[in-house]
Structure formats: C-alpha cells, structure tokens
Design a protein around this motif. Structure first.
Motif, PDB file in Angstrom:
ATOM      1  N   SER A 112       0.788  -1.181   0.054  1.00 17.42           N
ATOM      2  CA  SER A 112       0.003  -0.122  -0.036  1.00 17.42           C
ATOM      3  C   SER A 112       0.767   1.297   0.223  1.00 17.42           C
ATOM      4  O   SER A 112       0.373   2.447  -0.203  1.00 17.42           O
ATOM      5  CB  SER A 112      -0.760  -0.001   1.263  1.00 17.42           C
ATOM      6  N   ASP A 114       3.239   1.615  -2.013  1.00 17.60           N
ATOM      7  CA  ASP A 114       3.650   1.730  -3.497  1.00 17.60           C
ATOM      8  C   ASP A 114       2.336   2.531  -4.200  1.00 17.60           C
ATOM      9  O   ASP A 114       1.236   1.684  -4.470  1.00 17.60           O
ATOM     10  CB  ASP A 114       3.782   0.284  -4.046  1.00 17.60           C
ATOM     11  N   TYR A 115       2.535   3.615  -4.771  1.00 21.74           N
ATOM     12  CA  TYR A 115       1.196   4.340  -4.795  1.00 21.74           C
ATOM     13  C   TYR A 115       0.522   3.756  -6.242  1.00 21.74           C
ATOM     14  O   TYR A 115      -0.527   4.015  -6.530  1.00 21.74           O
ATOM     15  CB  TYR A 115       1.479   5.929  -5.175  1.00 21.74           C
ATOM     16  N   LYS A 119      -3.495   2.430  -5.734  1.00 18.65           N
ATOM     17  CA  LYS A 119      -4.629   3.285  -6.572  1.00 18.65           C
ATOM     18  C   LYS A 119      -5.359   2.426  -7.511  1.00 18.65           C
ATOM     19  O   LYS A 119      -5.062   1.444  -7.879  1.00 18.65           O
ATOM     20  CB  LYS A 119      -3.837   4.290  -7.490  1.00 18.65           C
TER      21      LYS A 119
END
Length: 119
Positions: A112, A114-115, A119
């Motif tokens: 989470s 790691d954008y 997303k």
C-alpha cells in the motif's frame, strides 16, 4: 508485561512488531522512542504490527495518534497492521479507525506504500 518492539525492514518499509500492552508508563515511552528514532533516521514508511498487543489504554491510544502525527509531520506515512479484537474495538469506539490506515495482512500493508499498486 512490558512492551517488546522488534524492528525489521521489508521492501523499504519499516515494520515494528509490537508485543505486550500499550499502557501509561514506560510502555508508551518505548513506543514513542522507537517511532521517533525511525523518523530521525529518515524512515518514512512505517507499519505498526499490533498482532501481539493484548491491551491498549487511553494513554496508549493517545500515543498511537502522537506517533501518527510525528510521522505525518515528517512527510511520512504510518499504518496499523493485524489489530487484535480489543485494539480494534477501542479504535472503533473512539472513531480513530477513520484516521488510521488499517491493514489485515502484511503483503497488502507493505504494497500500500507503492502508490501505483494502491490506486
């Protein structure tokens, strides 16, 4: 029972494995010191693994909020992982579950940060 905190790193995310009781006294001081030293070392992705926390009092809840604020003010993120039923109940009663990013498994928690994945 005193608070035991083990630190480990997974994919550039620092995980604090916390065992014991987060209560007024040395316990919250230990938690505060652990988080502050991580922030001082430039660690900005922190997960508090609360799977071993059997009890948390109002001072402990306040310290969780304080740690969250410290990390956020430093430009980082703090997430909670593996809440026990008692800790979960306290966060729901206090409505703090809306403030913290709470995850149920370590893989999802680490990813989470790691954008692109989140997303």
């Amino acid at each position: 029972m005193s608070l035991k905190i083990d630190t480990r790193e997974v994919a550039h995310v620092t995980i604090l494995d916390i065992t014991g009781r987060i209560v007024l006294g040395d316990e919250i001081g230990d938690l505060r010191d652990a988080v502050h030293s991580l922030v001082a070392d430039g660690k900005k992705k922190i997960i508090l693994n609360l799977a071993g926390v059997e009890y948390i009092d109002s001072s402990g809840v306040g310290e969780l909020v304080s740690c969250y604020t410290t990390v956020r003010n430093a430009g980082g993120e703090l997430k909670l992982l593996n809440l026990t039923q008692k800790v979960q109940d306290v966060l729901y009663v206090t409505k703090l579950y809306t403030v913290f990013d709470i995850k149920d498994d370590e893989f999802t928690a680490v990813k989470s940060f790691d954008y692109f994945f989140a997303k």
